[in-house]
Design a protein around this motif. Structure first.
Motif, PDB file in Angstrom:
ATOM      1  N   THR A  47       7.343   7.676  -0.005  1.00  0.00           N
ATOM      2  CA  THR A  47       8.628   8.342   0.210  1.00  0.00           C
ATOM      3  C   THR A  47       8.413   9.744   0.759  1.00  0.00           C
ATOM      4  OG1 THR A  47       9.738   7.042  -1.511  1.00  0.00           O
ATOM      5  CG2 THR A  47      10.763   9.113  -0.893  1.00  0.00           C
ATOM      6  N   ARG A  48       7.438  10.454   0.197  1.00  0.00           N
ATOM      7  CA  ARG A  48       7.157  11.813   0.692  1.00  0.00           C
ATOM      8  C   ARG A  48       6.711  11.769   2.148  1.00  0.00           C
ATOM      9  NH1 ARG A  48       8.111  14.813  -3.488  1.00  0.00           N
ATOM     10  NH2 ARG A  48       7.357  14.378  -5.574  1.00  0.00           N
ATOM     11  N   LYS A  49       5.990  10.721   2.510  1.00  0.00           N
ATOM     12  CA  LYS A  49       5.470  10.583   3.875  1.00  0.00           C
ATOM     13  C   LYS A  49       6.534  10.056   4.852  1.00  0.00           C
ATOM     14  CE  LYS A  49       1.723   8.262   6.344  1.00  0.00           C
ATOM     15  NZ  LYS A  49       0.604   7.327   6.206  1.00  0.00           N
ATOM     16  N   ASN A  50       7.267   9.031   4.441  1.00  0.00           N
ATOM     17  CA  ASN A  50       8.177   8.321   5.356  1.00  0.00           C
ATOM     18  C   ASN A  50       9.657   8.502   5.046  1.00  0.00           C
ATOM     19  OD1 ASN A  50       5.848   7.120   6.533  1.00  0.00           O
ATOM     20  ND2 ASN A  50       5.842   5.583   4.921  1.00  0.00           N
ATOM     21  N   GLY A  51       9.990   9.056   3.890  1.00  0.00           N
ATOM     22  CA  GLY A  51      11.381   9.231   3.502  1.00  0.00           C
ATOM     23  C   GLY A  51      11.980   8.040   2.777  1.00  0.00           C
ATOM     24  N   GLU A  52      11.395   6.871   2.953  1.00  0.00           N
ATOM     25  CA  GLU A  52      11.889   5.654   2.305  1.00  0.00           C
ATOM     26  C   GLU A  52      10.806   4.592   2.357  1.00  0.00           C
ATOM     27  OE1 GLU A  52      14.586   3.218   5.230  1.00  0.00           O
ATOM     28  OE2 GLU A  52      15.011   5.336   5.501  1.00  0.00           O
ATOM     29  N   GLU A  53      11.018   3.533   1.587  1.00  0.00           N
ATOM     30  CA  GLU A  53      10.044   2.443   1.538  1.00  0.00           C
ATOM     31  C   GLU A  53      10.788   1.112   1.489  1.00  0.00           C
ATOM     32  OE1 GLU A  53       6.320   0.593   1.377  1.00  0.00           O
ATOM     33  OE2 GLU A  53       6.800   2.684   1.803  1.00  0.00           O
TER      34      GLU A  53
END
Length: 163
Positions: A28-34
């Motif tokens: 989430t920190r990297k992509n904003g969502e999963e």
């Protein structure tokens, strides 16, 4: 169609050896969502189809030393086609599913909180005995293996109070 509430509350299970709350936080920190992929149970899929953006969900670790709720996430996008059903090399590949008529839908989620202490399944069963809550809280029913389930608002609030 919804589960009969103005806002729905959810519990989603994952095996931490496959995908745990720490993975969700990092992604989430990297992509904003999963993407919550790989659900291959029709009842669980139908619950995924009911989810709405902004609804909260408990993150439950299953098949581990201490199964239980480890934190929270939020539904970010609803009605997402699970792309893994079309990937022959993926363990969630479904040869009967076609891009023009997919069988498996899902959601994307985002990490919101990891709890300092797990609320174990054992504690949940103590607080929500099957004979009293089994109809309203599938998690406490013996033999329940459903990976996605709704949680009544009253039970959701009681679980939050256990933190």
């Amino acid at each position: 169609m919804d589960c009969g509430y103005s806002m729905n509350y959810w519990l989603l299970k994952s095996e931490p050896s496959v995908f745990g709350i720490d993975d969700l936080e990092r992604n989430t920190r990297k992509n904003g969502e999963e993407l919550w992929d790989g659900v291959r149970n029709y009842q669980a899929r139908n619950f995924l189809r009911l989810m709405k953006t902004g609804e909260p969900a408990f993150f439950y670790h299953s098949n581990c030393k201490v199964p239980g709720i480890y934190g929270m996430m939020e539904i970010v996008r609803e009605q997402v086609v699970d792309p893994t059903q079309f990937e022959p090399e993926n363990r969630y590949f479904d040869p009967k599913s076609k891009p023009e008529q997919p069988r498996w839908d899902t959601v994307t989620v985002a990490f919101t909180e990891k709890w300092p202490e797990v609320i174990s399944l054992e504690r949940l069963r103590e607080c929500f005995p099957e004979q009293d809550y089994g109809k309203d809280f599938a998690l406490v029913r013996r033999g329940n293996r459903l990976s996605v389930m709704p949680v009544r608002e009253s039970i959701y609030q009681q679980i939050l109070a256990l933190r």
